[in-house]
Write an enzyme that holds these catalytic residues in place. Structure first.
Site, PDB file in Angstrom:
ATOM      1  N   CYS A  24       0.838  -1.195   0.000  1.00  0.00           N
ATOM      2  CA  CYS A  24       0.000   0.000   0.000  1.00  0.00           C
ATOM      3  C   CYS A  24       0.876   1.249   0.000  1.00  0.00           C
ATOM      4  O   CYS A  24       1.932   1.280   0.622  1.00  0.00           O
ATOM      5  CB  CYS A  24      -0.927   0.002   1.204  1.00  0.00           C
ATOM      6  SG  CYS A  24      -2.111  -1.364   1.184  1.00  0.00           S
ATOM      7  N   HIS A  68      -7.090  -4.882   6.396  1.00  0.00           N
ATOM      8  CA  HIS A  68      -6.255  -4.202   7.378  1.00  0.00           C
ATOM      9  C   HIS A  68      -5.295  -5.203   8.016  1.00  0.00           C
ATOM     10  O   HIS A  68      -5.548  -6.414   8.007  1.00  0.00           O
ATOM     11  CB  HIS A  68      -7.122  -3.550   8.444  1.00  0.00           C
ATOM     12  CG  HIS A  68      -7.877  -2.358   7.936  1.00  0.00           C
ATOM     13  ND1 HIS A  68      -8.606  -1.540   8.748  1.00  0.00           N
ATOM     14  CD2 HIS A  68      -7.998  -1.842   6.681  1.00  0.00           C
ATOM     15  CE1 HIS A  68      -9.148  -0.569   8.038  1.00  0.00           C
ATOM     16  NE2 HIS A  68      -8.807  -0.736   6.769  1.00  0.00           N
ATOM     17  N   GLU A  70      -4.626  -5.860  11.111  1.00  0.00           N
ATOM     18  CA  GLU A  70      -5.216  -6.618  12.211  1.00  0.00           C
ATOM     19  C   GLU A  70      -6.052  -7.776  11.676  1.00  0.00           C
ATOM     20  O   GLU A  70      -5.967  -8.893  12.193  1.00  0.00           O
ATOM     21  CB  GLU A  70      -6.133  -5.724  13.066  1.00  0.00           C
ATOM     22  CG  GLU A  70      -5.477  -4.471  13.589  1.00  0.00           C
ATOM     23  CD  GLU A  70      -5.736  -3.253  12.717  1.00  0.00           C
ATOM     24  OE1 GLU A  70      -6.066  -2.192  13.261  1.00  0.00           O
ATOM     25  OE2 GLU A  70      -5.598  -3.362  11.477  1.00  0.00           O
ATOM     26  N   CYS A  96      -9.574   0.428  13.514  1.00  0.00           N
ATOM     27  CA  CYS A  96     -10.859   0.986  13.106  1.00  0.00           C
ATOM     28  C   CYS A  96     -11.974   0.192  13.787  1.00  0.00           C
ATOM     29  O   CYS A  96     -11.730  -0.816  14.459  1.00  0.00           O
ATOM     30  CB  CYS A  96     -11.006   0.926  11.586  1.00  0.00           C
ATOM     31  SG  CYS A  96     -11.199  -0.761  10.940  1.00  0.00           S
ATOM     32  N   CYS A  99     -12.111  -3.588  12.627  1.00  0.00           N
ATOM     33  CA  CYS A  99     -11.050  -4.401  13.222  1.00  0.00           C
ATOM     34  C   CYS A  99     -11.268  -4.569  14.722  1.00  0.00           C
ATOM     35  O   CYS A  99     -10.967  -5.624  15.284  1.00  0.00           O
ATOM     36  CB  CYS A  99      -9.681  -3.799  12.927  1.00  0.00           C
ATOM     37  SG  CYS A  99      -9.190  -4.018  11.198  1.00  0.00           S
ATOM     38  N   TYR A 117      -5.072   6.971  14.893  1.00  0.00           N
ATOM     39  CA  TYR A 117      -5.829   7.268  13.687  1.00  0.00           C
ATOM     40  C   TYR A 117      -6.862   8.343  14.007  1.00  0.00           C
ATOM     41  O   TYR A 117      -7.336   8.440  15.140  1.00  0.00           O
ATOM     42  CB  TYR A 117      -6.492   5.989  13.155  1.00  0.00           C
ATOM     43  CG  TYR A 117      -7.154   6.149  11.814  1.00  0.00           C
ATOM     44  CD1 TYR A 117      -6.405   6.513  10.697  1.00  0.00           C
ATOM     45  CD2 TYR A 117      -8.510   5.955  11.660  1.00  0.00           C
ATOM     46  CE1 TYR A 117      -7.009   6.668   9.460  1.00  0.00           C
ATOM     47  CE2 TYR A 117      -9.120   6.102  10.426  1.00  0.00           C
ATOM     48  CZ  TYR A 117      -8.364   6.469   9.332  1.00  0.00           C
ATOM     49  OH  TYR A 117      -8.959   6.633   8.110  1.00  0.00           O
TER      50      TYR A 117
END
Length: 137
Positions: A24, A68, A70, A96, A99, A117
Site C-alpha cells: 500500500c 487491514h 489486524e 478501526c 477491526c 488514527y
C-alpha cells in the site's frame, strides 16, 4: 511493569518493521499477535490472497477489498493451530471499528499501538468491551 513496557516497545518496533511488507502506498500498517511472549501471528495491510498487490486506484483511493493488518493477523491465526484468546495485538495504527469487532471476537485482551488514527470509534469500542488499550508514541 517496567519489563512489560520494554517488551511492548520491542514488539511494536517489530510491527513497524513488518509493515514494510505492505504494498500500500497511502499507509503501511503492521500487526503482531503475541501470546505467552511468543509471536503467534502477523499481518500487514494489503489485498486478499490471489489479488494483484495494488491497494489504491489511480486517484490514490484505497480499494474497498484491501484488508487491514489486524484482520490479516487474526484470520492467519484462525487458520493455524494457535488461539488468540488472552493475547496482545501490537499494531502500528489504532484499530478501526471493523477491526475492533474482530479483535473483541478473537479474544484479544490487550491492544498496543503507536499511531493514533483520526477516527477513534474503534478504540472506544475496545475500551467498552474491556480490552486494555495502550498508546505508545
Amino acid at each position: 511493569m517496567e519489563k512489560q513496557r520494554i517488551l511492548d516497545g520491542r514488539y511494536l518496533r517489530m510491527a513497524h518493521i513488518w509493515s514494510e511488507n505492505s504494498y500500500c502506498v497511502r499507509r503501511k500498517v503492521g500487526a503482531l499477535i503475541v501470546k505467552d511472549q511468543m509471536i503467534i501471528s502477523d499481518g500487514y495491510n494489503g489485498t486478499p490472497s490471489g489479488f494483484d498487490n495494488i491497494c489504491e486506484n489511480d486517484e490514490g483511493a484505497t480499494f474497498p477489498y484491501v484488508l487491514h493488518a489486524e484482520a490479516n493477523a487474526i484470520t492467519k491465526v484462525a487458520r493455524s493451530n494457535n488461539s488468540s484468546e488472552g493475547s496482545t495485538l501490537y499494531v502500528t495504527a489504532s484499530p478501526c471499528m471493523e477491526c475492533a469487532k474482530l479483535i473483541i471476537q478473537a479474544g484479544i485482551r490487550r491492544v498496543v499501538f503507536s499511531e493514533l488514527y483520526r477516527i477513534t470509534d474503534g478504540l472506544d469500542l475496545l475500551r467498552k468491551a474491556g480490552v486494555e488499550v495502550v498508546h505508545i508514541q
